[in-house]
Design an enzyme around this catalytic site. Structure first.
Site, mmCIF file in Angstrom:
data_model
loop_
_atom_site.group_PDB
_atom_site.id
_atom_site.type_symbol
_atom_site.label_atom_id
_atom_site.label_comp_id
_atom_site.label_asym_id
_atom_site.label_seq_id
_atom_site.Cartn_x
_atom_site.Cartn_y
_atom_site.Cartn_z
ATOM 1 N N GLU A 36 0.777 -1.154 0.089
ATOM 2 C CA GLU A 36 0.202 -0.112 0.144
ATOM 3 C C GLU A 36 0.785 1.336 0.094
ATOM 4 O O GLU A 36 0.578 2.158 -0.846
ATOM 5 C CB GLU A 36 -0.953 -0.065 1.270
ATOM 6 N N ASP B 294 -3.108 -7.559 18.737
ATOM 7 C CA ASP B 294 -1.996 -7.995 18.220
ATOM 8 C C ASP B 294 -0.798 -8.448 19.351
ATOM 9 O O ASP B 294 0.182 -9.003 19.068
ATOM 10 C CB ASP B 294 -1.292 -6.705 17.453
ATOM 11 N N ALA C 182 -7.369 -6.085 11.657
ATOM 12 C CA ALA C 182 -8.299 -5.406 12.501
ATOM 13 C C ALA C 182 -9.528 -6.431 12.749
ATOM 14 O O ALA C 182 -10.132 -6.489 13.884
ATOM 15 C CB ALA C 182 -9.113 -4.221 11.707
#
Lengths: 431, 431
Positions: free
Chosen positions: B174, B303, B319
């Protein structure tokens, strides 16, 4: 040092504020090669800077990348670098990454916060002139409330919950009003142990009334509107000293973790490198045509220039003054470069046109003087809103700022109250 | 240390990320007193963080003040402070401004950038985990282009115009795509001496293909889409060393002023203070119900937790995983506090439901895997857009983000390319 591939004169514009930007906008691209130099990469809509400091707007809502403003305009070059000094004799601008020779120089480097010789106050009482200033103030105040929330010592908690704004001009009034609104209405349900409504916002003004440049009745109205928002206004109180978290004024010592300085500006130090006469505020005393005495090829515009115009009006350090100066010099230079007039004989003197003044105090609270019309409260606020939205024209953010305001107006919540940057008092910016 | 005026149990939630926030959202306010503690005052929409780093969005577009999320929810207290260590035996959380005793602990403190033991690389190759990280990266890259514009040494200019992204996972892909778009299409007309289209964007991946967690055909498509945007993709290249402005990989040394590390994360150091077993990534090895072995009153979520779920699926650090874990533990605790079940016997194990994965590469470029469906290009991008806008629900910024995107899409200009913070490499944030 670069060669320009044509016989066009080279104009260096120092500063991408209202004056410099207007000059470039009004100047036809085919008449000269222009280099615009600024230490920042953005033009800042200064009149709304207090909104960033008080978590009403995001930094980027009021800033625009200089490189983006003019798109693909020919004969324009933008340099992001800090100008260190100017050699008027050699017609050369020295900056941190090189130097630039000019045929004409437009000096529009603006002003900075002035502490009247007490430069040690700067650390304890930051001023509000740049985005970094605004973000630092916002971070400090939001962090102070977070500290207050977990602080068990009542004196320390009270100090963390006290905001002192020094200076009752438009910036001071706008800051105090916006801080009161932020703490008393926006954040009031956010905390558990402290009540943000108890945050004390003090506005200290050395003179006898706030907004001294406005008519007396508007000063009185502004003070009433501030008090209605919960601001404690103290006039006739001169600051004697500022230390970290402590301010002495009129013999009285106040403890406050948040002290903001809005009591004065001074021209940028760059003016001192010119070797020409300056006024008390460090500004260049320009001739009626805005040129620097002895240097018809150099013009000083905006907050760096001191001028009483052809009608005897002392031009105020506001956006309108800077914009009008930019336009005036662009017009002058265009005529000269087209051979219509010869400098410096017969150059038209600058005439300031006062379009009115306004100061906003809070939601639906403001004062405005437009010609003979004096407005207060809601009508003044609407006028202020309309004027500022119009002026934001060209900003990507016009629509966003409007939406943000409409949203805030109806919901009383603020999205910008994000703390970034190392949570302490470091000197760099945040979001 | 504070007394709560009721017999309700006290739950401390460490971390305001997806896991912590979901837990609180799903937990009925009347069943316990909750204290949420985080070093930041905002929840961050991490999946869009790369957009802030690449000047596509403003910091506040993807952050939400924690205190604002829950409004006037009863029995909730928010503390902004950094947790230093946790004493599982004493059931106590120590933070920089005090300590908190708990009956239940929800440990959802997340992950940080991991350098596989080469912590000295951090300074030269920042990672992307916080808003400050994103703002620092944005400032660095914009400043590097400004330097290139005035740099006369070709080697130095080339180095300022090279961006290396290390790591070919979703974040690296990204970032590389967005950097290519920013420099090759958004900024391409902004400079005079340099051509931003010449900016070299390199994506270095140690493994044999980008997006290794995706099916091979999507990896191949992602690489093609990246290359179409002008990204140079180098797979099978392991980084050997990073110094300031220099990277050695596969025996080859590259000069680049902009090196971004997206090659790994590790659980926050806080996990090490627990004294329980951790995996190689520093994550807590939790039991099937997400509780910490030997401490049924402590849960690790998101996480910071390492878990292979009841179906044998290794839960990924995304997420969705965090959100599902938050929901699971909220449900477990509600039942227990209502007396339906007795811990730790018979607690329901966590089962991860894979809702698909996506990575965006640029304007109209993405890959997505949803169930058995594999999408690439425009359809994948639309799916990505829809999912992310849906997830932003509750943010003030949903509308703004949407408008910003629509605006960017049609105009190819970016409003966020403002440089704030001292223009150098200082460690604090910007706007």
């Amino acid at each position: 040092m670069e060669a320009h591939s044509q016989a066009l004169p080279h104009i260096v514009v120092v500063g991408a504020g209202f004056a410099g930007l207007t000059f470039v906008r009004e100047f036809p691209p085919e008449l000269a090669v222009i280099t615009m130099i600024d230490a920042q990469n953005h033009h800042l809509f200064q009149p709304l800077l207090y909104q960033v400091a008080t978590a009403g707007l995001a930094a980027i809502d009021i800033a625009q990348p200089v490189r983006g403003v003019f798109g693909a305009r020919p004969n324009l070059r933008v340099v992001m670098s800090r100008v260190s000094r100017i050699d008027l004799g050699a017609r050369r601008v020295h900056h941190e990454r090189g130097e630039l020779d000019y045929d004409y120089l437009i000096l529009a480097a603006g002003a900075t916060t002035g502490y009247f010789g007490n430069s040690d106050w700067e650390k304890c009482a930051p001023g509000l002139k740049s985005l970094d200033d605004a973000l630092r103030i916002r971070r400090r105040i939001l962090c102070a409330l977070e500290r207050a929330e977990t602080e068990s010592d009542p004196a320390k908690r009270a100090s963390a919950m006290t905001i002192v704004v020094v200076g009752g001009g438009p910036t001071g009034v706008e800051l105090a009003g916006a801080f009161a609104e932020l703490t008393h209405t926006v954040l009031h349900r956010d905390f558990d142990h402290i009540d943000p409504k108890q945050v004390k916002v003090l506005l200290i003004q050395g003179g006898s009334r706030v907004l001294p440049a406005f008519p007396e009745e508007l000063s009185a109205s502004a003070q009433r509107q501030l008090e209605r928002l919960g601001v404690e206004v103290r006039t006739g109180l001169r600051v004697e000293s500022i230390r970290d978290g402590e301010l002495t004024a009129g013999g009285e010592t106040l403890r406050a973790d948040n002290i903001i300085w809005a009591a004065g500006v001074t021209a940028v130090p760059l003016a001192r490198t010119l070797g020409v006469e300056l006024d008390r505020g460090g500004r260049v005393k320009v001739l009626p045509d805005l040129s620097v005495p002895g240097h018809p090829e150099v013009f000083a515009l905006g907050d760096i220039a001191a001028i009483t115009d052809v009608n005897g009006v002392v031009v105020p350090g506001v956006a309108q003054g800077a914009i009008q100066m930019g336009r005036h010099v662009a017009r002058l230079l265009v005529r000269e470069l087209r051979g219509e007039k010869l400098a410096p004989v017969g150059r038209e003197p600058f005439a300031y046109k006062d379009k009115g003044s306004m100061a906003t105090i809070g939601r639906s609270a403001a004062v405005a003087e437009i010609g003979r019309m004096k407005l207060t409260g809601y009508p003044a606020w609407l006028a202020w809103l309309a004027v500022h939205l119009l002026f934001l024209a060209g900003f990507r953010s016009k629509l966003f700022v409007l939406l943000q305001w409409v949203y805030s107006y109806f919901t009383y919540r603020r999205g910008a109250r994000i703390i970034t940057g190392t949570s302490g008092e470091s000197s760099a910016g945040s979001a």
